[in-house]
Design a protein around this motif. Structure first.
Motif, PDB file in Angstrom:
ATOM      1  N   GLY A 278       0.799  -1.223   0.000  1.00  0.00           N
ATOM      2  CA  GLY A 278       0.000   0.000   0.000  1.00  0.00           C
ATOM      3  C   GLY A 278       0.832   1.272   0.000  1.00  0.00           C
ATOM      4  N   GLN A 279       2.134   1.155   0.316  1.00  0.00           N
ATOM      5  CA  GLN A 279       3.004   2.338   0.290  1.00  0.00           C
ATOM      6  C   GLN A 279       3.367   2.677  -1.150  1.00  0.00           C
ATOM      7  OE1 GLN A 279       3.918   4.277   2.880  1.00  0.00           O
ATOM      8  NE2 GLN A 279       2.595   3.008   4.147  1.00  0.00           N
ATOM      9  N   LYS A 280       3.791   3.910  -1.360  1.00  0.00           N
ATOM     10  CA  LYS A 280       4.108   4.309  -2.724  1.00  0.00           C
ATOM     11  C   LYS A 280       5.450   3.737  -3.184  1.00  0.00           C
ATOM     12  CE  LYS A 280       5.777   8.837  -1.310  1.00  0.00           C
ATOM     13  NZ  LYS A 280       5.599  10.283  -1.427  1.00  0.00           N
ATOM     14  N   VAL A 281       5.526   3.515  -4.482  1.00  0.00           N
ATOM     15  CA  VAL A 281       6.751   3.097  -5.156  1.00  0.00           C
ATOM     16  C   VAL A 281       7.153   4.264  -6.041  1.00  0.00           C
ATOM     17  CG1 VAL A 281       7.774   1.449  -6.779  1.00  0.00           C
ATOM     18  CG2 VAL A 281       6.080   0.666  -5.103  1.00  0.00           C
ATOM     19  N   ILE A 282       8.396   4.714  -5.897  1.00  0.00           N
ATOM     20  CA  ILE A 282       8.871   5.877  -6.643  1.00  0.00           C
ATOM     21  C   ILE A 282      10.060   5.506  -7.514  1.00  0.00           C
ATOM     22  CG2 ILE A 282       7.990   7.542  -4.961  1.00  0.00           C
ATOM     23  CD1 ILE A 282      10.829   7.782  -3.822  1.00  0.00           C
ATOM     24  N   ASP A 283      10.277   6.328  -8.539  1.00  0.00           N
ATOM     25  CA  ASP A 283      11.418   6.102  -9.427  1.00  0.00           C
ATOM     26  C   ASP A 283      12.630   6.874  -8.911  1.00  0.00           C
ATOM     27  OD1 ASP A 283      11.190   8.779 -10.301  1.00  0.00           O
ATOM     28  OD2 ASP A 283      10.605   8.240 -12.346  1.00  0.00           O
ATOM     29  N   PRO A 284      13.776   6.795  -9.585  1.00  0.00           N
ATOM     30  CA  PRO A 284      14.987   7.472  -9.090  1.00  0.00           C
ATOM     31  C   PRO A 284      14.834   8.988  -8.917  1.00  0.00           C
ATOM     32  CG  PRO A 284      15.591   5.861 -10.740  1.00  0.00           C
ATOM     33  CD  PRO A 284      14.080   5.955 -10.752  1.00  0.00           C
ATOM     34  N   ASP A 285      13.929   9.601  -9.689  1.00  0.00           N
ATOM     35  CA  ASP A 285      13.716  11.045  -9.582  1.00  0.00           C
ATOM     36  C   ASP A 285      12.683  11.417  -8.514  1.00  0.00           C
ATOM     37  OD1 ASP A 285      15.548  11.605 -11.630  1.00  0.00           O
ATOM     38  OD2 ASP A 285      13.999  11.299 -13.159  1.00  0.00           O
ATOM     39  N   GLY A 286      12.117  10.410  -7.850  1.00  0.00           N
ATOM     40  CA  GLY A 286      11.115  10.667  -6.821  1.00  0.00           C
ATOM     41  C   GLY A 286       9.694  10.711  -7.333  1.00  0.00           C
ATOM     42  N   ASP A 287       9.497  10.445  -8.638  1.00  0.00           N
ATOM     43  CA  ASP A 287       8.150  10.429  -9.205  1.00  0.00           C
ATOM     44  C   ASP A 287       7.431   9.162  -8.785  1.00  0.00           C
ATOM     45  OD1 ASP A 287       8.517  12.864 -10.560  1.00  0.00           O
ATOM     46  OD2 ASP A 287       9.387  11.842 -12.298  1.00  0.00           O
ATOM     47  N   LYS A 288       6.189   9.305  -8.363  1.00  0.00           N
ATOM     48  CA  LYS A 288       5.409   8.150  -7.923  1.00  0.00           C
ATOM     49  C   LYS A 288       4.997   7.307  -9.124  1.00  0.00           C
ATOM     50  CE  LYS A 288       1.347   6.653  -5.376  1.00  0.00           C
ATOM     51  NZ  LYS A 288       0.147   7.039  -4.647  1.00  0.00           N
ATOM     52  N   ILE A 289       5.322   6.011  -9.041  1.00  0.00           N
ATOM     53  CA  ILE A 289       4.903   5.055 -10.056  1.00  0.00           C
ATOM     54  C   ILE A 289       3.515   4.537  -9.697  1.00  0.00           C
ATOM     55  CG2 ILE A 289       5.389   2.828 -11.131  1.00  0.00           C
ATOM     56  CD1 ILE A 289       8.395   3.398 -10.563  1.00  0.00           C
ATOM     57  N   GLY A 290       3.324   4.185  -8.432  1.00  0.00           N
ATOM     58  CA  GLY A 290       2.049   3.657  -7.957  1.00  0.00           C
ATOM     59  C   GLY A 290       2.211   3.142  -6.547  1.00  0.00           C
ATOM     60  N   ASP A 291       1.298   2.263  -6.137  1.00  0.00           N
ATOM     61  CA  ASP A 291       1.309   1.713  -4.782  1.00  0.00           C
ATOM     62  C   ASP A 291       1.700   0.241  -4.804  1.00  0.00           C
ATOM     63  OD1 ASP A 291       0.390   4.136  -3.586  1.00  0.00           O
ATOM     64  OD2 ASP A 291      -1.625   3.669  -4.305  1.00  0.00           O
ATOM     65  N   LEU A 292       2.556  -0.137  -3.880  1.00  0.00           N
ATOM     66  CA  LEU A 292       3.036  -1.512  -3.811  1.00  0.00           C
ATOM     67  C   LEU A 292       1.886  -2.446  -3.442  1.00  0.00           C
ATOM     68  CD1 LEU A 292       6.391  -2.674  -2.430  1.00  0.00           C
ATOM     69  CD2 LEU A 292       4.356  -3.999  -1.947  1.00  0.00           C
ATOM     70  N   GLU A 293       1.712  -3.480  -4.231  1.00  0.00           N
ATOM     71  CA  GLU A 293       0.620  -4.430  -4.012  1.00  0.00           C
ATOM     72  C   GLU A 293       1.135  -5.760  -3.474  1.00  0.00           C
ATOM     73  OE1 GLU A 293      -3.220  -5.947  -3.920  1.00  0.00           O
ATOM     74  OE2 GLU A 293      -2.602  -3.888  -4.271  1.00  0.00           O
ATOM     75  N   ALA A 294       2.163  -6.340  -4.104  1.00  0.00           N
ATOM     76  CA  ALA A 294       2.633  -7.667  -3.699  1.00  0.00           C
ATOM     77  C   ALA A 294       4.117  -7.823  -4.017  1.00  0.00           C
ATOM     78  CB  ALA A 294       1.840  -8.764  -4.407  1.00  0.00           C
ATOM     79  N   VAL A 295       4.727  -8.778  -3.330  1.00  0.00           N
ATOM     80  CA  VAL A 295       6.139  -9.105  -3.520  1.00  0.00           C
ATOM     81  C   VAL A 295       6.234 -10.458  -4.223  1.00  0.00           C
ATOM     82  CG1 VAL A 295       8.332  -9.579  -2.360  1.00  0.00           C
ATOM     83  CG2 VAL A 295       6.763  -7.851  -1.432  1.00  0.00           C
ATOM     84  N   TYR A 296       7.102 -10.536  -5.210  1.00  0.00           N
ATOM     85  CA  TYR A 296       7.386 -11.792  -5.905  1.00  0.00           C
ATOM     86  C   TYR A 296       8.842 -12.145  -5.643  1.00  0.00           C
ATOM     87  CZ  TYR A 296       2.987 -11.808  -8.444  1.00  0.00           C
ATOM     88  OH  TYR A 296       1.659 -11.867  -8.770  1.00  0.00           O
ATOM     89  N   VAL A 297       9.073 -13.386  -5.246  1.00  0.00           N
ATOM     90  CA  VAL A 297      10.437 -13.834  -4.976  1.00  0.00           C
ATOM     91  C   VAL A 297      10.933 -14.701  -6.119  1.00  0.00           C
ATOM     92  CG1 VAL A 297      10.173 -13.716  -2.468  1.00  0.00           C
ATOM     93  CG2 VAL A 297       9.695 -15.859  -3.660  1.00  0.00           C
ATOM     94  N   ASP A 298      12.252 -14.744  -6.252  1.00  0.00           N
ATOM     95  CA  ASP A 298      12.904 -15.639  -7.208  1.00  0.00           C
ATOM     96  C   ASP A 298      12.837 -17.036  -6.602  1.00  0.00           C
ATOM     97  OD1 ASP A 298      14.895 -17.223  -8.531  1.00  0.00           O
ATOM     98  OD2 ASP A 298      15.855 -15.381  -9.214  1.00  0.00           O
ATOM     99  N   THR A 299      12.251 -17.973  -7.303  1.00  0.00           N
ATOM    100  CA  THR A 299      12.057 -19.313  -6.755  1.00  0.00           C
ATOM    101  C   THR A 299      13.372 -20.051  -6.545  1.00  0.00           C
ATOM    102  OG1 THR A 299      11.694 -20.212  -8.979  1.00  0.00           O
ATOM    103  CG2 THR A 299       9.741 -19.564  -7.703  1.00  0.00           C
ATOM    104  N   ALA A 300      14.429 -19.634  -7.223  1.00  0.00           N
ATOM    105  CA  ALA A 300      15.729 -20.293  -7.059  1.00  0.00           C
ATOM    106  C   ALA A 300      16.426 -19.848  -5.777  1.00  0.00           C
ATOM    107  CB  ALA A 300      16.626 -20.015  -8.259  1.00  0.00           C
ATOM    108  N   THR A 301      16.193 -18.601  -5.360  1.00  0.00           N
ATOM    109  CA  THR A 301      16.911 -18.058  -4.204  1.00  0.00           C
ATOM    110  C   THR A 301      15.999 -17.701  -3.036  1.00  0.00           C
ATOM    111  OG1 THR A 301      16.724 -15.786  -4.992  1.00  0.00           O
ATOM    112  CG2 THR A 301      18.667 -17.052  -5.731  1.00  0.00           C
ATOM    113  N   ASP A 302      14.721 -17.616  -3.268  1.00  0.00           N
ATOM    114  CA  ASP A 302      13.725 -17.181  -2.292  1.00  0.00           C
ATOM    115  C   ASP A 302      13.970 -15.739  -1.835  1.00  0.00           C
ATOM    116  OD1 ASP A 302      11.280 -17.941  -1.159  1.00  0.00           O
ATOM    117  OD2 ASP A 302      12.196 -18.259   0.797  1.00  0.00           O
TER     118      ASP A 302
END
Length: 118
Positions: A12-36
């Motif tokens: 639900g927190q905001k996700v921003i780009d390197p310039d500080g511009d808001k991309i959107g709101d964080l919804e879910a995390v995806y992990v790499d199945t090889a490394t977790d």
């Protein structure tokens, strides 16, 4: 990188780009199945009634007090492969997510998926 369990606290927190511009709101995390390890997040973007979830890599991301800063700009992220709010990433679309950001994609030895939602 930060642990996946800590990043889930940022839903639900905001996700921003390197310039500080808001991309959107964080919804879910995806992990790499090889490394977790956390690999991508889905970010809720769009307007009322037309929301979608885009995939943004976590490599090089940092956590600020009020946001997660990713190293990809808003325009590139906005053009990323997306799913519906109630959708899921199908296995055949995984390579497109990686390719969009110029990242290598290698499925598991037995053809296993690379991404799993946590």
């Amino acid at each position: 990188m930060f642990p996946a369990e800590n990043l889930r606290d940022w839903r639900g927190q905001k996700v921003i780009d390197p310039d500080g511009d808001k991309i959107g709101d964080l919804e879910a995390v995806y992990v790499d199945t090889a490394t977790d390890e956390p690999s991508f997040v889905t970010v809720r973007v769009g307007f009322i009634g037309r929301h979608r979830l885009i995939f943004v890599p976590l490599a090089g991301a940092t956590v600020k007090p009020d946001a997660v800063r990713v190293r990809y700009d808003k325009k590139l992220a906005g053009e990323a492969p997306a799913i519906d709010l109630d959708g899921e990433l199908v296995a055949v679309d995984e390579p497109r997510v990686f390719a969009h950001y110029g990242l290598p994609y290698t499925p598991g030895a037995g053809g296993e998926r690379r991404l799993a939602r946590r």
